[in-house]
Design a protein around this motif. Structure first.
Motif, PDB file in Angstrom:
ATOM      1  N   GLU A 225       0.818  -1.197   0.000  1.00  0.00           N
ATOM      2  CA  GLU A 225       0.000   0.000   0.000  1.00  0.00           C
ATOM      3  C   GLU A 225       0.859   1.256   0.000  1.00  0.00           C
ATOM      4  O   GLU A 225       1.917   1.286   0.580  1.00  0.00           O
TER       5      GLU A 225
ATOM      6  N   THR B  99       1.001   5.293   1.177  1.00  0.00           N
ATOM      7  CA  THR B  99       0.671   5.785   2.511  1.00  0.00           C
ATOM      8  C   THR B  99      -0.105   7.089   2.444  1.00  0.00           C
ATOM      9  O   THR B  99      -0.251   7.777   3.437  1.00  0.00           O
TER      10      THR B  99
ATOM     11  N   SER C 163      -3.499   7.925   0.878  1.00  0.00           N
ATOM     12  CA  SER C 163      -4.933   8.009   1.144  1.00  0.00           C
ATOM     13  C   SER C 163      -5.590   6.632   1.118  1.00  0.00           C
ATOM     14  O   SER C 163      -5.142   5.712   0.439  1.00  0.00           O
ATOM     15  N   TYR C 164      -6.684   6.538   1.894  1.00  0.00           N
ATOM     16  CA  TYR C 164      -7.467   5.300   1.920  1.00  0.00           C
ATOM     17  C   TYR C 164      -8.022   5.011   0.531  1.00  0.00           C
ATOM     18  O   TYR C 164      -8.014   3.867   0.077  1.00  0.00           O
TER      19      TYR C 164
ATOM     20  N   ASN D 130      -5.435   3.604  -1.743  1.00  0.00           N
ATOM     21  CA  ASN D 130      -5.096   2.221  -1.373  1.00  0.00           C
ATOM     22  C   ASN D 130      -6.213   1.248  -1.756  1.00  0.00           C
ATOM     23  O   ASN D 130      -5.941   0.142  -2.236  1.00  0.00           O
TER      24      ASN D 130
ATOM     25  N   ASP E 277     -10.069  -0.149   2.114  1.00  0.00           N
ATOM     26  CA  ASP E 277      -8.936   0.300   2.919  1.00  0.00           C
ATOM     27  C   ASP E 277      -9.497   1.113   4.069  1.00  0.00           C
ATOM     28  O   ASP E 277     -10.400   1.935   3.894  1.00  0.00           O
TER      29      ASP E 277
ATOM     30  N   GLY F  39      -8.845   2.474   8.492  1.00  0.00           N
ATOM     31  CA  GLY F  39      -7.876   2.743   9.538  1.00  0.00           C
ATOM     32  C   GLY F  39      -8.504   3.542  10.653  1.00  0.00           C
ATOM     33  O   GLY F  39      -9.659   3.970  10.562  1.00  0.00           O
TER      34      GLY F  39
ATOM     35  N   VAL G 139      -3.667   5.591   7.666  1.00  0.00           N
ATOM     36  CA  VAL G 139      -3.507   4.560   6.626  1.00  0.00           C
ATOM     37  C   VAL G 139      -2.484   3.498   7.020  1.00  0.00           C
ATOM     38  O   VAL G 139      -2.402   2.460   6.386  1.00  0.00           O
ATOM     39  N   ARG G 140      -1.737   3.755   8.081  1.00  0.00           N
ATOM     40  CA  ARG G 140      -0.751   2.765   8.524  1.00  0.00           C
ATOM     41  C   ARG G 140      -1.258   1.917   9.702  1.00  0.00           C
ATOM     42  O   ARG G 140      -0.465   1.229  10.358  1.00  0.00           O
TER      43      ARG G 140
ATOM     44  N   GLU H  41     -16.183   6.926   0.615  1.00  0.00           N
ATOM     45  CA  GLU H  41     -15.424   6.937   1.884  1.00  0.00           C
ATOM     46  C   GLU H  41     -16.339   7.465   2.988  1.00  0.00           C
ATOM     47  O   GLU H  41     -17.022   8.466   2.792  1.00  0.00           O
TER      48      GLU H  41
END
Ligand code: IMP
Length: 203
Positions: free
Chosen positions: A42, A44, A46-47, A50, A75, A77, A89-90, A141
């Motif tokens: 992925e 890092t 944006s959702y 990803n 994706d 988080g 995102v991590r 989203e």
């Protein structure tokens, strides 16, 4: 549901898949997984990016296997306001690859405590990226707001759920039943938005 259409989901996360299957039940879509799916590295940023990367990777792998079906990338988080939105995102890799979920949740609370901020605000975010069998796409989203709990509470759900305090229920997501979480979660809000998207409905 024999006459339902298939969507292949780009995930290796059993908790997510379980929730997505419940959220799509009755929609006319049946969620499938592809044994050969290899998670993409992925980015890092944006959702949404990803989720799109994951969906495109799965679509490519399916096409190579001679399967021409719709795909869905997810994706998600957790973002903690006092930590500038980290882990974000991590989230899946927070604390290192070898960390347990209990360790990650404890680390999150420790980082928040070390920040000296009285603000415990957090949110879960979920981006979904759908690619239809003909290649058209829909991205959505959604989020759900809450607080970082003082300690782990409950054992339901997965990952950060036991430390995500949801004020309207006065419980953590780890203390909610599956149905209760699915009524309010970031993932359920994103699935509702996707199912309601005109472009998605036409597929
Ligand atoms: P990814 O989308 O596979 O990169 O992973 C998302 C990560 O965000 C998960 O591994 C969890 O750490 C976290 N996360 C996303 N949604 C949820 C949720 O509903 N409950 C708990 N943790 C979540």
């Amino acid at each position: 549901m024999p006459d339902s259409k298939a969507i292949f989901v780009a995930t290796k996360n059993a908790g997510k898949l379980h929730e997505l299957r419940a959220l799509f039940s009755g929609s006319g879509w049946r969620l499938e997984t592809f044994g050969g799916y290899a998670d993409v590295a992925e980015g890092t940023t944006s959702y949404a990016e990803n989720a799109a990367l994951k969906a495109a990777a799965l679509r490519e792998q399916l096409v190579a296997a001679g399967i021409a079906e719709a795909v869905l990338g997810d994706d998600s988080g957790i973002e903690v306001r006092a930590l500038g939105g980290r882990p974000g995102v991590r989230s899946a890799r927070y604390g290192g690859d070898g960390a347990t979920w209990a360790e990650r949740r404890a680390l999150l609370r420790a980082e928040l405590a070390a920040s000296d901020s009285p603000d415990r605000g957090a949110r879960f975010v979920c981006a979904l990226h759908f690619i239809s069998s003909d290649g058209s796409t829909v991205g959505v989203e959604r989020d759900v707001a809450g607080l970082v709990a003082d300690k782990d509470r409950g054992t339901a759900g997965f990952s950060y759920d036991p430390t995500f305090w949801y004020p309207p229920a006065a419980k953590t997501f780890g203390e909610l039943s599956e149905e209760e979480k699915n009524a309010v979660s970031h993932r359920s809000r994103a699935v509702a938005a996707l199912l309601g998207a005109a472009h998605f409905r036409r597929d």
